[in-house]
Design an enzyme around this catalytic site. Structure first.
Site, PDB file in Angstrom:
ATOM      1  N   SER A 144      83.917   7.005 -41.146  1.00 33.77           N
ATOM      2  CA  SER A 144      84.548   6.141 -40.149  1.00 33.77           C
ATOM      3  C   SER A 144      85.988   6.600 -39.890  1.00 33.77           C
ATOM      4  CB  SER A 144      84.457   4.683 -40.610  1.00 33.77           C
ATOM      5  OG  SER A 144      84.715   3.796 -39.546  1.00 33.77           O
ATOM      6  N   ASP A 270      75.547   2.233 -33.188  1.00 34.04           N
ATOM      7  CA  ASP A 270      76.694   1.853 -34.022  1.00 34.04           C
ATOM      8  C   ASP A 270      77.475   0.735 -33.339  1.00 34.04           C
ATOM      9  OD1 ASP A 270      79.230   1.751 -35.343  1.00 34.04           O
ATOM     10  OD2 ASP A 270      78.943   3.797 -36.056  1.00 34.04           O
ATOM     11  N   HIS A 298      76.490   0.988 -38.315  1.00 34.37           N
ATOM     12  CA  HIS A 298      77.737   1.641 -38.719  1.00 34.37           C
ATOM     13  C   HIS A 298      77.686   1.950 -40.210  1.00 34.37           C
ATOM     14  CE1 HIS A 298      81.861   2.934 -38.368  1.00 34.37           C
ATOM     15  NE2 HIS A 298      82.194   2.169 -39.408  1.00 34.37           N
TER      16      HIS A 298
END
Length: 344
Positions: A144, A270, A298
């Site tokens: 991320s 996501d 995610h």
């Protein structure tokens, strides 16, 4: 799909394909056992970051090294960190995660924090690891926010500017403005509120020491990550405002410039990103392989494998480490190009 984009082989279990289910499942499943030791790494500006090394320590100086950069407000206790660190350690890699400033067990010293484009600390750490373990093959993985940072770092340093054989970027928010907008819509606001609560609590404890024209009441009233980044992240780190921060810190425009073998893993559903993310970005360079799954959420990617629910991410990363683990950086680059051509 363009030549550099490939379909990931992830398949969610029946009934568990929903993007929010996939995103939240890793927090509900049993976590991998992992022990670690903490090391404080001093930085050139007088601040420090905390490293967490998987135990038991590996004695061999030439053991391959697995370096992980976590996501926003993450760390060694995040489910994905434990899963990936345990996977790498189980394969015989020396595994370490760098906590961004203030994300370890102690607050950092200086009146600043960390952000999506903050590459200096990672660069310093990689240089220190190169000095400590000159004979070790090294691979970096970002998740991320940490993935966006890692891609930006690789682009800044060029093909031979880092002592890395390759890199893996999982769910990088390559367009920070679009991600901020996505997180402020629908059920994704659940994640936004969770992240905001953690960020604001950390700042509130140090507000009087930070050079911000912000009262405690104004901090508490911030209602989105965009507002937070405009009021805190941007001024704290020298940006003119949130638009300037998102533009300069987003790594998406740089993916065509990457020279280091890099694997990017992304899910089209996501909830932190727009569904057409890669359609808005330049084509990846020859050294980059992008694998996109239809589902996964995610940093979720929970599959049914060997009779139980488990992490496809861990299996995919393990496979990539196996591909790179016995190669030189030059061989890793050639292997990345060979695999990409065979799938085209």
């Amino acid at each position: 799909m363009a030549a550099q984009l490939h379909c990931a082989d992830f398949r969610p279990p029946p009934g568990l394909a929903n993007r929010h289910v996939q995103t939240l499942l890793p927090r509900l499943l049993p976590r991998r056992k992992l022990s670690w030791r903490v090391e404080g790494l001093e930085l050139p500006d007088g601040d420090f970051v905390e490293l967490a090394w998987a135990l038991p320590d590996i004695v061999a100086e030439d053991a391959p090294l697995f370096l992980l950069f976590h996501g926003l407000e993450g760390g060694i206790r995040s489910p994905y960190t434990r899963e990936l660190m345990a996977t790498a350690a189980g394969l015989g890699w020396r595994a370490v995660v760098m906590h961004f400033r203030g994300c370890g067990g102690r607050p950092n010293r200086l009146p600043r924090a960390y952000h999506s484009g903050d590459t200096a600390d990672a660069y310093w750490l990689i240089a220190q690891l190169a000095h400590r373990y000159p004979r070790a093959l090294k691979v970096a993985i970002g998740v991320s926010l940490g993935a966006n940072m890692l891609i930006k770092l690789i682009a800044e340093q060029g093909g031979d500017g880092l002592d890395l054989a390759g890199a893996i970027a999982i769910a990088p928010p390559l367009d920070l403005a679009a991600s901020a907008d996505t997180l402020h819509q629908g059920f994704s606001r659940f994640y936004e509120r969770h992240l905001l609560a953690s960020l604001k609590a950390k700042v509130a404890r140090r507000l009087e020491a930070l050079p911000l024209p912000l009262t405690a009441r104004e901090l508490d009233a911030l209602d989105s990550l965009r507002e937070y980044d405009d009021a805190v992240t941007a001024p704290l780190h020298g940006f003119a405002g949130v638009a300037d921060y998102y533009r300069r810190a987003s790594a998406g425009p740089l993916i065509g410039d990457l020279e280091l073998p890099t694997l990017i893993l992304h899910a089209n559903d996501d909830p932190f990103m727009p569904p057409d993310l890669f359609e808005q970005l330049p084509a990846p360079g020859d050294a980059v392989r992008v694998e996109i799954a239809r589902h996964g959420g995610h940093v979720g990617f929970i599959e049914w494998h060997d009779g139980r629910l488990g992490s496809w991410l861990a299996r995919r990363v393990a496979r990539q480490l196996g591909d790179w683990g016995c190669t030189t950086p030059q061989d890793a680059w050639q292997e990345m190009r060979r695999v990409s051509r065979s799938d085209s």
